[in-house]
Scaffold this active site. Structure first.
Site, mmCIF file in Angstrom:
data_model
loop_
_atom_site.group_PDB
_atom_site.id
_atom_site.type_symbol
_atom_site.label_atom_id
_atom_site.label_comp_id
_atom_site.label_asym_id
_atom_site.label_seq_id
_atom_site.Cartn_x
_atom_site.Cartn_y
_atom_site.Cartn_z
ATOM 1 N N CYS A 1 -7.864 29.473 -14.691
ATOM 2 C CA CYS A 1 -8.969 28.624 -14.240
ATOM 3 C C CYS A 1 -9.412 27.725 -15.394
ATOM 4 C CB CYS A 1 -10.165 29.463 -13.788
ATOM 5 S SG CYS A 1 -10.045 30.066 -12.106
ATOM 6 N N ASP B 1 -24.278 47.950 -8.271
ATOM 7 C CA ASP B 1 -24.580 48.603 -9.545
ATOM 8 C C ASP B 1 -26.030 49.082 -9.611
ATOM 9 O OD1 ASP B 1 -24.058 49.415 -12.299
ATOM 10 O OD2 ASP B 1 -25.296 47.696 -12.853
ATOM 11 N N MET C 1 -13.272 28.829 -6.866
ATOM 12 C CA MET C 1 -13.248 30.107 -7.585
ATOM 13 C C MET C 1 -14.621 30.429 -8.166
ATOM 14 S SD MET C 1 -10.400 31.315 -6.884
ATOM 15 C CE MET C 1 -10.757 32.817 -7.770
ATOM 16 N N GLU C 2 -15.345 29.417 -8.588
ATOM 17 C CA GLU C 2 -16.686 29.637 -9.127
ATOM 18 C C GLU C 2 -17.634 30.137 -8.039
ATOM 19 O OE1 GLU C 2 -14.400 27.548 -12.030
ATOM 20 O OE2 GLU C 2 -14.625 27.192 -9.890
#
Length: 161
Positions: free
Chosen positions: A76, A128, A113-114
């Protein structure tokens, strides 16, 4: 199907040379869903989670991830993003959180992709923060919703939930 752009004539992976491309406004949206028990979702919405504001933390994580996608995904390009937005909304009827990301820039390569990385990392952050309360939270349907700009033109995903 078009030819893979990250493979050279020798069949080796390489970073695409975008220097000859024109700068255009490019935008991409992605989404992901985090499915959990109703009481886990309610704890997030009530603000009673012992780790703090889950949505605020996930939003910041998604923004940071979009800015660092080039460090996470091989090949990327590092991009100067002009906008990153991460929106989280509770879907209490389905006991899930919908995450939508938006990335924009004026440049030579796209921001798909970002946008996908932003949605994914925001979802991982929710997991998380909530894993101590519920281990079987699932992250589902991470996908590109739309993209615009560039030579390949616009794309809009089919609607589904």
């Amino acid at each position: 199907m078009s030819q893979l752009t990250h493979i050279n004539a020798a069949g080796e992976a390489h970073m695409v040379d975008v220097s000859a491309k024109n700068d255009t406004v490019r935008e991409a949206r992605a989404e992901a869903f985090v499915v959990m028990h109703p009481d886990t979702l309610q704890m997030i919405l009530d603000g009673s989670h012992h780790k703090g504001d889950v949505f605020a933390t996930a939003r910041i994580a998604g923004i940071q991830a979009a800015k660092r996608t080039w460090e996470l995904i091989p090949l990327c390009h590092p991009l100067l993003l002009s906008k990153v937005e991460v929106t989280l909304s509770a879907d209490t009827a389905n006991s899930r959180v919908r995450i939508e990301s938006l990335c924009r820039l004026t440049g030579k390569t796209g921001v798909e992709m970002e946008a996908l990385t932003a949605a994914s990392v925001a979802a991982l952050t929710i997991y998380d923060m909530c894993k101590a309360v519920q281990k079987d939270i699932s992250i589902e349907q991470c996908r590109l919703l739309s993209k615009s700009g560039g030579k390949s033109g616009d794309f809009r995903a089919d609607k589904h939930d």
